[in-house]
Write a protein that holds these residues in place. Structure first.
Motif, PDB file in Angstrom:
ATOM      1  N   HIS A  65     -10.261  -4.207  14.637  1.00 23.95           N
ATOM      2  CA  HIS A  65     -11.339  -3.511  14.909  1.00 23.95           C
ATOM      3  C   HIS A  65     -11.834  -2.602  14.003  1.00 23.95           C
ATOM      4  CE1 HIS A  65     -14.399  -1.958  17.554  1.00 23.95           C
ATOM      5  NE2 HIS A  65     -14.113  -0.772  17.106  1.00 23.95           N
ATOM      6  N   TRP A  66     -10.920  -1.783  13.298  1.00 27.54           N
ATOM      7  CA  TRP A  66     -11.155  -0.605  12.413  1.00 27.54           C
ATOM      8  C   TRP A  66     -11.426  -1.230  10.966  1.00 27.54           C
ATOM      9  CZ3 TRP A  66     -13.404   3.012  15.071  1.00 27.54           C
ATOM     10  CH2 TRP A  66     -12.925   3.308  16.269  1.00 27.54           C
ATOM     11  N   SER A  67     -11.908  -0.674  10.230  1.00 32.19           N
ATOM     12  CA  SER A  67     -11.892  -1.046   8.669  1.00 32.19           C
ATOM     13  C   SER A  67     -10.716  -0.155   8.070  1.00 32.19           C
ATOM     14  CB  SER A  67     -13.246  -0.649   8.044  1.00 32.19           C
ATOM     15  OG  SER A  67     -13.590   0.712   8.147  1.00 32.19           O
ATOM     16  N   VAL A  68     -10.702  -0.412   6.666  1.00 32.99           N
ATOM     17  CA  VAL A  68      -9.717   0.486   5.948  1.00 32.99           C
ATOM     18  C   VAL A  68     -10.163   1.793   5.970  1.00 32.99           C
ATOM     19  CG1 VAL A  68      -8.919   0.871   3.825  1.00 32.99           C
ATOM     20  CG2 VAL A  68      -9.104  -1.354   4.455  1.00 32.99           C
ATOM     21  N   PHE A  69     -11.519   2.258   6.030  1.00 30.55           N
ATOM     22  CA  PHE A  69     -11.685   3.578   6.246  1.00 30.55           C
ATOM     23  C   PHE A  69     -11.325   4.144   7.654  1.00 30.55           C
ATOM     24  CE2 PHE A  69     -14.820   6.588   7.966  1.00 30.55           C
ATOM     25  CZ  PHE A  69     -15.057   7.640   6.734  1.00 30.55           C
ATOM     26  N   GLY A  70     -11.730   3.316   8.636  1.00 27.22           N
ATOM     27  CA  GLY A  70     -11.154   3.947   9.948  1.00 27.22           C
ATOM     28  C   GLY A  70      -9.865   4.114  10.039  1.00 27.22           C
ATOM     29  N   GLU A  71      -9.127   3.125   9.496  1.00 31.14           N
ATOM     30  CA  GLU A  71      -7.421   3.183   9.704  1.00 31.14           C
ATOM     31  C   GLU A  71      -7.105   4.448   8.622  1.00 31.14           C
ATOM     32  OE1 GLU A  71      -7.056  -1.592   9.703  1.00 31.14           O
ATOM     33  OE2 GLU A  71      -6.271  -0.492   7.964  1.00 31.14           O
ATOM     34  N   VAL A  72      -7.626   4.547   7.537  1.00 26.79           N
ATOM     35  CA  VAL A  72      -7.371   6.138   6.818  1.00 26.79           C
ATOM     36  C   VAL A  72      -7.547   7.200   7.628  1.00 26.79           C
ATOM     37  CG1 VAL A  72      -7.699   7.213   4.848  1.00 26.79           C
ATOM     38  CG2 VAL A  72      -7.424   4.937   4.703  1.00 26.79           C
ATOM     39  N   VAL A  73      -8.618   7.076   8.392  1.00 23.57           N
ATOM     40  CA  VAL A  73      -9.044   8.413   9.404  1.00 23.57           C
ATOM     41  C   VAL A  73      -8.031   8.357  10.408  1.00 23.57           C
ATOM     42  CG1 VAL A  73     -10.773   9.187  10.910  1.00 23.57           C
ATOM     43  CG2 VAL A  73     -11.577   8.020   8.842  1.00 23.57           C
ATOM     44  N   ILE A  74      -7.664   7.191  10.888  1.00 21.00           N
ATOM     45  CA  ILE A  74      -6.704   7.464  11.887  1.00 21.00           C
ATOM     46  C   ILE A  74      -5.178   8.046  11.453  1.00 21.00           C
ATOM     47  CG2 ILE A  74      -5.083   5.913  13.514  1.00 21.00           C
ATOM     48  CD1 ILE A  74      -7.725   4.237  14.032  1.00 21.00           C
ATOM     49  N   LEU A  75      -4.971   7.359  10.219  1.00 22.94           N
ATOM     50  CA  LEU A  75      -3.901   7.998   9.806  1.00 22.94           C
ATOM     51  C   LEU A  75      -3.874   9.515   9.412  1.00 22.94           C
ATOM     52  CD1 LEU A  75      -1.204   6.630   8.651  1.00 22.94           C
ATOM     53  CD2 LEU A  75      -2.036   6.515   6.370  1.00 22.94           C
ATOM     54  N   LEU A  76      -4.811  10.036   8.701  1.00 21.27           N
ATOM     55  CA  LEU A  76      -4.928  11.403   8.606  1.00 21.27           C
ATOM     56  C   LEU A  76      -4.947  12.280  10.110  1.00 21.27           C
ATOM     57  CD1 LEU A  76      -7.847  11.374   5.808  1.00 21.27           C
ATOM     58  CD2 LEU A  76      -5.223  11.692   5.576  1.00 21.27           C
TER      59      LEU A  76
END
Length: 454
Positions: free
Chosen positions: A76-87
């Protein structure tokens, strides 16, 4: 102008006299910022906004290092979304106040008394002095641990499964951060089920979860005096002893209960069954990865996992639950009462009365929250009690394991789970003390009376 800003900042800090209030506010602000970023169209693979509730639920789960999701993270999430989740996971794991204190150190080079008290409340250290060194050690230890696990996982993904180097490094870093912070977010729909028999993936992840869940005070004390166990504090002794016992018992119980289940451990070899049983026991402590299908586990395994999730991990670490320290202290209180002793002793130390009351309060508040939220969700969904209870305990313990009903919850049910994750991360005692306007000290004693108990 600068004087006006300083006066405004002082007024804001004075409004929140108790450090717990600032902790609650900090975590709440992180959730809102994360939800705003995840609601952006660029955060999804489809290029369409995920919607406010999905973004809020995911941000809460990430900041509270839980791992419960209503949409598949990798798809569901893009790389941007995954990076946000990681942060958000990293920020939630280290603690908003710890990061804020580190920022203050970098900017000003020194700490005020209020900043030291805030960091002390978040890291649960016993002394305000040397707070800058404590924060630095917490951050360095976290980053070094994550790097080590990320290197091992990246090498395994690259050479063991043929992933391109860039993709292997990305997956290694993501799962290392998620594991050390006990978050449980994964990039595959089946979490880590495809690696159920692979010790080069399961064991590093499990090690990161255990180390991150021990609690920073315990880790630092072990680093100083690991050769002198007699000098260990009560906190370290209870944490290590209870953790080892729960891991051993959890492995035996889960491996035995599921060994003949054709949908979980049945098809595996004996060594793989032992590895999967150990992994399941570790993840319930409160990481949320799974190497077997949780929805296919037997009811007795669900119930025992509920117990492990509710207890959780060590104090002042990345794990959730009521904490093994609380569980261990209550066990000593019960033992002293059964022996008819008027004092509770742990090793060569006497346990203070306020600590006993605090442990009892945390445990009972946890039981109450789980019971109320389970009752509320049962009125909303058609699922059975064991599945709903599993979901509620997983949210309260910030675990992230699920029987598969999270995505099926109505909007109101998702809000209940999100609130429960938030309360479980900051701790019931922290939340309710933050809501108190001021502390009251009773200046007189009432006559004593002994009512009948039991």
């Amino acid at each position: 102008m600068s004087g006006r800003r300083a006066a405004l900042g002082s007024a804001v800090l004075d409004r929140f006299q108790h450090p717990a209030q600032v902790i609650v506010g900090g975590f709440g602000l992180a959730v809102l910022v994360g939800a705003g970023l995840l609601a952006l169209p660029v955060a999804t693979e489809s290029g369409e906004s995920a919607g406010p509730l999905t973004a809020l639920f995911t941000a809460t789960s990430a900041v509270c290092v839980t791992g419960l999701v209503v949409v598949d993270t990798g798809e569901h999430w893009s790389v941007f979304g995954e990076v946000v989740i990681l942060l958000l996971i990293q920020a939630g794991g280290l603690g908003i106040m710890t990061l804020a204190t580190l920022f203050a150190v970098l900017v000003s080079g020194k700490l005020g008394l209020r900043a030291r008290l805030l960091a002390q409340a978040e890291t649960k250290t016993l002394h305000g002095a040397g707070m800058r060194r404590v924060v630095r050690n917490v951050v360095l230890f976290s980053l070094v641990s994550e790097v080590i696990v990320a290197v091992v996982l990246s090498l395994r993904f690259a050479f063991g499964y043929g992933e391109p180097v860039g993709r292997a490094v990305y997956m290694g870093v993501f799962h290392a951060v998620s594991a050390f912070n006990n978050a449980g977010f994964g990039l595959w729909p089946d979490s880590l089920s495809r690696f159920v028999a692979d010790p080069w993936v399961c064991l590093p992840v499990a090690a990161a979860v255990i180390v991150g869940g021990l609690g920073f005070p315990v880790v630092f004390e072990l680093a100083r005096s690991w050769r002198r166990p007699r000098r260990w504090s009560v906190l370290t002794r209870i944490t290590l002893g209870t953790t080892a016992a729960l891991l051993l018992v959890g492995t035996v119980v889960l491996a035995s209960a599921e060994r003949d289940n054709p949908h979980t451990l049945g098809p595996l070899s004996d060594s793989a069954k032992l590895l999967a049983g150990f992994f399941a026991a570790v993840m319930a402590r409160t990481a949320g990865f799974n190497s077997i299908d949780i929805s296919q586990m037997r009811p007795e395994s669900w119930l025992f996992t509920d117990i492990l999730m509710f207890i959780g991990g060590g104090s002042a670490g990345t794990a959730g639950g009521i904490k093994v320290t609380t569980f261990g202290l209550l066990a000593f209180v019960m033992w002293a009462e059964l022996r008819g002793e008027d004092r509770v002793n742990v090793g060569h130390r006497r346990l203070a009365g306020p600590v006993q009351r605090q442990a009892l309060t945390i445990a009972l508040m946890g039981v109450g929250l789980v019971a109320v939220c389970t009752l509320v969700l049962l009125s909303m969904v058609p699922h059975s009690l064991d599945r709903v209870l599993f979901e509620v305990v997983s949210a309260f313990g910030t675990v992230g394991l699920s029987t598969g009903i999270t995505g099926q919850l109505p909007d109101a049910g998702q809000v209940v789970i999100a609130l429960l994750m938030f309360i479980g991360r900051i701790g019931p005692l922290t939340l309710f003390s933050a809501l108190a306007l001021r502390e009251r000290t009773r200046r007189y004693e009432l006559p004593e009376e002994r009512p009948i108990v039991g």
